[in-house]
Design an enzyme around this catalytic site. Structure first.
Site, PDB file in Angstrom:
ATOM      1  N   GLY B  66       1.628 -73.701   6.152  1.00 48.93           N
ATOM      2  CA  GLY B  66       3.073 -73.622   6.188  1.00 48.93           C
ATOM      3  C   GLY B  66       3.602 -74.183   7.491  1.00 48.93           C
ATOM      4  CG  ASP B  68       8.843 -77.336  10.322  1.00 45.43           C
ATOM      5  OD1 ASP B  68       9.389 -77.617   9.271  1.00 45.43           O
ATOM      6  OD2 ASP B  68       9.020 -76.262  10.920  1.00 45.43           O
ATOM      7  CB  THR B  70       2.303 -78.147  15.318  1.00 46.13           C
ATOM      8  OG1 THR B  70       2.293 -77.534  16.604  1.00 46.13           O
ATOM      9  CG2 THR B  70       0.903 -78.106  14.747  1.00 46.13           C
ATOM     10  N   GLY B 134       0.774 -71.149  11.784  1.00 46.20           N
ATOM     11  CA  GLY B 134       0.921 -71.860  10.525  1.00 46.20           C
ATOM     12  C   GLY B 134      -0.279 -71.478   9.673  1.00 46.20           C
ATOM     13  N   GLY B 145      -3.971 -71.129  11.208  1.00 50.30           N
ATOM     14  CA  GLY B 145      -3.836 -69.959  12.083  1.00 50.30           C
ATOM     15  C   GLY B 145      -2.886 -70.161  13.229  1.00 50.30           C
ATOM     16  CB  ALA B 147      -1.945 -74.012  18.245  1.00 53.09           C
ATOM     17  CB  CYS B 163       7.524 -75.499  14.674  1.00 53.65           C
ATOM     18  SG  CYS B 163       5.778 -75.182  14.790  1.00 53.65           S
TER      19      CYS B 163
END
Lengths: 81, 211
Positions: B66, B68, B70, B134, B145, B147, B163
């Protein structure tokens, strides 16, 4: 002909405020097996894959891409088996 | 490590977790520079023309998580918890909250005060966003997961709106007098995740997971 019909609903994802339909992975008319990846929804930066609740044919997509849905909402229909 | 390579490792561990062949696993990695675009990425998220991004030699990869766009790269600690949510309350929001709180706990060990922001997933400090989340969930098992920026090249981050938001990405080392070592942050973060999920930790290489 009277065919069994199974609703595809948004499962209980927990304490989320609904989800948005990201996209359907199958088309209307496609044969699907129970457990196949069917539609992706997104909430809380999480993509959640809703799988087919039954085997049959995807007869209807009730909610299209970009639409907001709530837990328990009907997303589509699978008929036959 | 090259992004697509770790994607393969994630997917194979995810398959093992779904069939119950392994317990919950957290993979940690430092990636080579890459932009990844989540399922809801839009074209407007680049701050610079796309050809500038491509000329910089940074690959752009579409991924199933999920969120945007990154950036991942050197100086950033990435953790991929492969968790069976059926054993953790079947709650996507609670899961994201647990990993965010784990990051906050790890940052506190370095004296950095961070918080969650309702409606804006990720972990935030006063100056901006220090960690992104995400996630992808299939059969109630997670992958992708979080970052955490330890000491990331700001020029790379400057190419995108992280994002999709016009927010500043912040690294831990901008906030610390003495830079933190990625390895030390990794240990703290994994301990913090273990605390959040109630795990007993065992260190393994990815190819040693199955017994």
């Amino acid at each position: 002909m009277n065919q069994a019909s199974t609703q595809v609903v948004l499962p209980d994802l927990g304490e989320v405020d609904g989800a948005v339909v990201v996209g359907w992975l199958r088309c209307v008319g496609d044969a699907v097996q129970e457990g196949d990846d069917l539609v992706e929804v997104e909430t809380e930066k999480t993509t959640f894959v809703v799988s087919a609740p039954a085997s049959g044919r995807l007869a209807e997509i009730a909610v299209g891409e970009g639409k907001r849905v709530q837990v328990g909402d009907r997303l589509g229909n699978i008929t036959g088996g | 490590m090259e992004y697509r390579q770790t994607l393969e490792v994630q997917r194979s561990v995810h398959a093992l977790r779904r069939t119950g062949k392994v317990p919950d696993v957290v993979l940690t990695v430092e990636h080579d520079p890459v932009f990844t675009r989540g399922r809801t990425a839009r074209p407007l998220e680049y701050r610079v023309p796309l050809d500038v991004v491509l000329r910089a030699g940074i690959p752009v990869v579409d991924v199933e998580r999920g969120g945007d766009i990154t950036y991942h790269g050197p100086g950033q600690l990435v953790a991929y918890p492969i968790v069976d949510l059926r054993q953790h309350g079947r709650d996507v929001k609670r899961y994201v909250g647990t990993i965010e709180e784990a990051v906050i706990g790890a940052l506190a060990a370095f004296g950095i005060e961070a918080a969650r922001r309702p409606g804006f997933p990720g972990v935030w400090v006063q100056e901006g966003k220090i960690a992104s989340v995400g996630v992808y969930v299939k059969d109630w098992v997670t992958r992708h997961g979080l970052a955490l920026n330890v000491g990331v090249d700001p020029a790379h981050f400057g190419m995108i709106h992280p994002c999709g938001l016009a927010v500043r990405a912040v690294s831990m080392n901008e906030l610390l007098e003495r830079p933190a070592a990625l390895r030390d942050v990794e240990v703290r973060l994994v301990e913090s995740l273990a605390h959040g999920f109630g795990w007993r930790l065992e260190l393994r290489e990815p190819d040693e997971l199955e017994e």
